[in-house]
Design an enzyme around this catalytic site. Structure first.
Site, PDB file in Angstrom:
ATOM      1  N   ASP A  10      50.446 -41.711  99.920  1.00  0.00           N
ATOM      2  CA  ASP A  10      51.183 -40.736  99.108  1.00  0.00           C
ATOM      3  C   ASP A  10      50.908 -41.055  97.641  1.00  0.00           C
ATOM      4  O   ASP A  10      50.988 -42.218  97.221  1.00  0.00           O
ATOM      5  CB  ASP A  10      52.691 -40.824  99.396  1.00  0.00           C
ATOM      6  CG  ASP A  10      53.493 -39.704  98.753  1.00  0.00           C
ATOM      7  OD1 ASP A  10      53.105 -39.239  97.660  1.00  0.00           O
ATOM      8  OD2 ASP A  10      54.520 -39.305  99.320  1.00  0.00           O
ATOM      9  N   VAL A  12      52.652 -40.718  95.141  1.00  0.00           N
ATOM     10  CA  VAL A  12      53.802 -41.257  94.423  1.00  0.00           C
ATOM     11  C   VAL A  12      53.824 -42.783  94.497  1.00  0.00           C
ATOM     12  O   VAL A  12      54.558 -43.439  93.751  1.00  0.00           O
ATOM     13  CB  VAL A  12      55.122 -40.667  94.979  1.00  0.00           C
ATOM     14  CG1 VAL A  12      55.510 -41.327  96.303  1.00  0.00           C
ATOM     15  CG2 VAL A  12      56.257 -40.803  93.966  1.00  0.00           C
ATOM     16  N   SER A  13      53.019 -43.355  95.366  1.00  0.00           N
ATOM     17  CA  SER A  13      52.986 -44.794  95.597  1.00  0.00           C
ATOM     18  C   SER A  13      51.800 -45.445  94.889  1.00  0.00           C
ATOM     19  O   SER A  13      50.651 -45.195  95.246  1.00  0.00           O
ATOM     20  CB  SER A  13      52.892 -45.077  97.107  1.00  0.00           C
ATOM     21  OG  SER A  13      52.403 -46.370  97.358  1.00  0.00           O
ATOM     22  N   PRO A  14      52.043 -46.315  93.886  1.00  0.00           N
ATOM     23  CA  PRO A  14      50.914 -46.992  93.233  1.00  0.00           C
ATOM     24  C   PRO A  14      50.172 -47.918  94.193  1.00  0.00           C
ATOM     25  O   PRO A  14      48.964 -48.117  94.058  1.00  0.00           O
ATOM     26  CB  PRO A  14      51.582 -47.774  92.099  1.00  0.00           C
ATOM     27  CG  PRO A  14      52.998 -47.963  92.536  1.00  0.00           C
ATOM     28  CD  PRO A  14      53.333 -46.732  93.316  1.00  0.00           C
ATOM     29  N   SER A  16      49.595 -47.275  97.259  1.00  0.00           N
ATOM     30  CA  SER A  16      48.650 -46.407  97.964  1.00  0.00           C
ATOM     31  C   SER A  16      47.372 -46.249  97.138  1.00  0.00           C
ATOM     32  O   SER A  16      46.265 -46.186  97.694  1.00  0.00           O
ATOM     33  CB  SER A  16      49.271 -45.021  98.210  1.00  0.00           C
ATOM     34  OG  SER A  16      50.248 -45.060  99.216  1.00  0.00           O
TER      35      SER A  16
END
Length: 225
Positions: A10, A12-14, A16
């Protein structure tokens, strides 16, 4: 039997982003071992709700530690310009839906366009949950007509249902955050992995040849060699 890494990510996830960059950099050598990589958009907010997990910034101890951990990860993964944007966190449904459509409609540029989401948000400070800024980011890879197509598809019931189903499946398989991986080895065995720092365990499970991290000898030891 082919080996495979299913990477659930996602924007929104650093973490990731760190995982995405690491897999991209090792894509060629992984391919030489007959390892397929599939990047799969999921909705992290839905995973948190479904698993009962809470984002790190909602827990003071985790939030405090994250400042150290993120700084270390930025250096290791080579993204010194990564910054937490003022509008963080975002509701990432729009960009994740866009990528859900792009994955099927434009497979040749899917990975590069997915990577642009993190760069836009985490390095350039663009709130890609806003349609106009999401469209601006897409224009780096797509023609104006294609951007309209992607944005329109992101609002369709078909794409919304697919992202929801993928997120639910991820939770059912045990996910509690992102990046989440389901990895299949050469024997057909499938296991989960979590986080952007479990690569050695993953390579071992896949049966790959790999080198462990070694500490270089200090000055005193070198003088004795």
């Amino acid at each position: 039997m082919g080996r495979k890494i299913e990477a659930y990510l996602d924007c929104v996830s650093p973490y990731s982003y760190f995982a995405f960059l690491h897999l991209q950099r090792h894509e060629e050598v992984l391919r030489s071992h007959n390892v397929e990589i599939e990047y799969i958009p999921v909705f992290l907010g839905g995973i948190n709700v479904g698993s009962g997990n809470k984002p790190p910034w909602t827990l003071p101890a985790k939030g405090k530690y994250s400042s150290y951990d993120t700084a270390r990860a930025k250096k290791y993964f080579g993204v010194p310009n990564l910054r937490t944007p003022s509008f963080f966190p975002i509701l990432s449904l729009l960009p994740q839906r866009c990528m859900t459509h792009v994955k099927h409609a434009f497979p040749q540029i899917y990975a590069s366009s997915f990577g642009s989401l993190w760069a836009a948000m985490w390095e350039e400070g663009l709130d890609i949950s806003k349609p106009e800024l999401m469209a601006q980011t897409l224009r780096r890879h797509f023609s104006p007509i294609q951007v309209e197509q992607v944005m329109e598809a992101a609002g369709s019931k078909e794409v919304k249902d697919e992202l929801l189903a993928t997120t639910r499946r991820c939770v059912e398989e045990g996910a509690f955050g992102c990046p989440w991986f389901m990895v299949t080895n050469g024997e057909g065995k499938r296991e989960p992995f979590f986080g952007s720092d479990r690569w050695v365990f993953m390579w071992e499970f896949l049966g790959l040849e790999w080198k462990d991290v070694e500490i270089c000898p200090g000055t005193e030891l070198k003088s004795k060699i």
